[in-house]
Design a protein around this motif. Structure first.
Motif, PDB file in Angstrom:
ATOM      1  N   ALA A  81     -33.704  99.732 -80.133  1.00 27.85           N
ATOM      2  CA  ALA A  81     -35.479  99.477 -79.725  1.00 27.85           C
ATOM      3  C   ALA A  81     -35.487 100.298 -78.505  1.00 27.85           C
ATOM      4  O   ALA A  81     -36.540 100.829 -78.208  1.00 27.85           O
ATOM      5  N   PHE A  82     -34.513 100.269 -77.513  1.00 31.23           N
ATOM      6  CA  PHE A  82     -34.685 100.815 -76.093  1.00 31.23           C
ATOM      7  C   PHE A  82     -34.486 102.312 -76.283  1.00 31.23           C
ATOM      8  O   PHE A  82     -35.546 102.902 -75.854  1.00 31.23           O
ATOM      9  N   ALA A 163     -31.131 106.394 -68.683  1.00 30.17           N
ATOM     10  CA  ALA A 163     -32.131 105.212 -68.463  1.00 30.17           C
ATOM     11  C   ALA A 163     -31.417 104.149 -69.042  1.00 30.17           C
ATOM     12  O   ALA A 163     -31.830 103.085 -68.099  1.00 30.17           O
ATOM     13  N   ALA A 164     -30.769 103.942 -69.821  1.00 29.43           N
ATOM     14  CA  ALA A 164     -29.971 102.596 -70.180  1.00 29.43           C
ATOM     15  C   ALA A 164     -29.036 102.188 -69.224  1.00 29.43           C
ATOM     16  O   ALA A 164     -28.951 100.903 -68.752  1.00 29.43           O
ATOM     17  N   TRP A 169     -30.482  98.383 -69.756  1.00 28.78           N
ATOM     18  CA  TRP A 169     -31.180  98.663 -70.996  1.00 28.78           C
ATOM     19  C   TRP A 169     -32.438  97.991 -71.203  1.00 28.78           C
ATOM     20  O   TRP A 169     -32.813  97.184 -72.076  1.00 28.78           O
ATOM     21  N   GLY A 170     -33.234  98.570 -70.349  1.00 31.00           N
ATOM     22  CA  GLY A 170     -34.625  98.188 -70.156  1.00 31.00           C
ATOM     23  C   GLY A 170     -34.943  96.882 -69.467  1.00 31.00           C
ATOM     24  O   GLY A 170     -36.027  96.413 -69.374  1.00 31.00           O
ATOM     25  N   SER A 171     -33.817  96.100 -68.906  1.00 28.98           N
ATOM     26  CA  SER A 171     -34.108  94.566 -68.549  1.00 28.98           C
ATOM     27  C   SER A 171     -34.533  94.541 -66.954  1.00 28.98           C
ATOM     28  O   SER A 171     -34.600  93.482 -66.530  1.00 28.98           O
ATOM     29  N   SER A 172     -34.051  95.610 -66.190  1.00 32.44           N
ATOM     30  CA  SER A 172     -34.235  95.581 -64.738  1.00 32.44           C
ATOM     31  C   SER A 172     -35.671  95.148 -64.371  1.00 32.44           C
ATOM     32  O   SER A 172     -36.639  95.782 -64.940  1.00 32.44           O
ATOM     33  N   ARG A 173     -35.788  94.727 -63.094  1.00 29.73           N
ATOM     34  CA  ARG A 173     -37.160  94.578 -62.502  1.00 29.73           C
ATOM     35  C   ARG A 173     -37.894  95.832 -62.390  1.00 29.73           C
ATOM     36  O   ARG A 173     -39.090  95.854 -62.693  1.00 29.73           O
ATOM     37  N   PHE A 174     -37.104  96.900 -62.068  1.00 29.00           N
ATOM     38  CA  PHE A 174     -38.030  98.194 -61.813  1.00 29.00           C
ATOM     39  C   PHE A 174     -38.532  98.629 -63.281  1.00 29.00           C
ATOM     40  O   PHE A 174     -39.395  99.193 -63.222  1.00 29.00           O
ATOM     41  N   ALA A 175     -37.827  98.569 -64.236  1.00 32.33           N
ATOM     42  CA  ALA A 175     -38.258  99.130 -65.427  1.00 32.33           C
ATOM     43  C   ALA A 175     -39.623  98.199 -65.862  1.00 32.33           C
ATOM     44  O   ALA A 175     -40.449  98.870 -66.250  1.00 32.33           O
TER      45      ALA A 175
END
Length: 290
Positions: A81-82, A163-164, A169-175
């Motif tokens: 999905a990411f 990016a991962a 895998w898209g979970s960071s605060r910045f993302a």
């Protein structure tokens, strides 16, 4: 009827007409306010943070959206999905770069054949030089060759893996809050998000983007123009000169300066490339190299 009587009737008629108009305006105003109140109520309900797992998280300040990857329990599904979320933006920007590169190659052919460049060609070449932070006064074979080392695509799987790595895998605060998928910094106070672990004395912030497209575009321009990644561009240019495929496994060594961890960072990206190959290829089918 006397003149005075007629005049008085006219004045009364005007007052009656004005009264009806005022009542009509007041009624319309009340209706408009009621409609507005309903809309605001519905909007507030839609943006409440009590969403079910797997729904879209709204970035209210930027009017952007990112899937809630943390809510996807299956690791394989989350990775797929990411990658699927980022692919359209990566392909869009690589297509733009490919078009720019093709234009520069055509202009170089014109010069090599001693054909004068048009004013439109000159103008676009200077625009591209500015975009990729290359100082150019006039287009020559040498300057176009140098510009072409910058105006080139980035392998899709390299962008996805980095990016991962940078976002967990898209979970960071910045993302999630800044649509920043590559840990890019900015240096003006208030320009982005302040890192919670920022060392004392440092003033950098993590840049905030309006969309995933803006984040990917900024990242690609960074790799293609920043002096810190001249090795990446040199590796890519050498592969082009030898008519070899430009692969993530080879370009990754040009990212030594992307992290303070340097060699360890490169090794980690290589390990991620090896262990996530099945998710890097869309629909598990091999694609031709860009």
């Amino acid at each position: 009827m006397t003149y005075n009587a007629a005049h008085e009737l006219i004045i009364r008629a005007k007052h009656l007409r004005t009264g009806h108009i005022n009542k009509l305006i007041l009624s319309l105003g009340i209706v408009a306010l009621a409609v507005l109140a309903v809309k605001l109520f519905l909007i507030e309900r839609k943006t409440e943070p009590d969403q079910a797992p797997g729904t879209i998280l709204k970035n209210r300040s930027q009017f952007s959206a990112i899937p809630d990857f943390q809510a996807i329990g299956d690791v394989g599904m989350k990775k797929q999905a990411f990658f699927d979320f980022l692919r359209p933006a990566i392909r869009h920007h690589n297509a733009v770069i490919s078009d720019e590169r093709k234009f520069l190659e055509q202009s170089r052919t014109h010069l090599a054949n001693q054909q004068p460049l048009s004013e439109a060609e000159d103008y676009r070449i200077l625009q591209l030089a500015s975009k990729y932070q290359y100082s150019m006064r006039t287009a020559t074979l040498e300057s176009l060759d140098e510009l072409l080392t910058r105006v080139d695509t980035i392998p899709e799987d390299l962008v996805l893996i980095q990016a991962a790595n940078e976002t967990g895998w898209g979970s960071s605060r910045f993302a999630r809050e800044g649509m920043n998928f590559f840990g890019q910094w900015c240096f003006k106070k208030g320009c982005g998000l302040v890192p919670q672990s920022r060392s004392e004395g440092l003033s950098h912030e993590v840049a905030v983007f309006k969309s995933v497209e803006d984040s990917v575009g900024s990242y690609m321009r960074n790799l293609n123009s920043n002096a810190a990644y001249s090795l990446l561009r040199a590796i890519r240019a050498d592969l082009r000169a030898q008519n070899q495929p430009v692969s993530a496994e080879k370009l990754v060594y040009g990212l030594m300066n992307y992290s303070e961890r340097q060699e360890a960072y490169v090794e980690e990206l290589l390990d991620m490339l090896r262990h996530n190959n099945q998710f890097l290829v869309e629909n598990h089918e091999q694609r031709p190299a860009v």
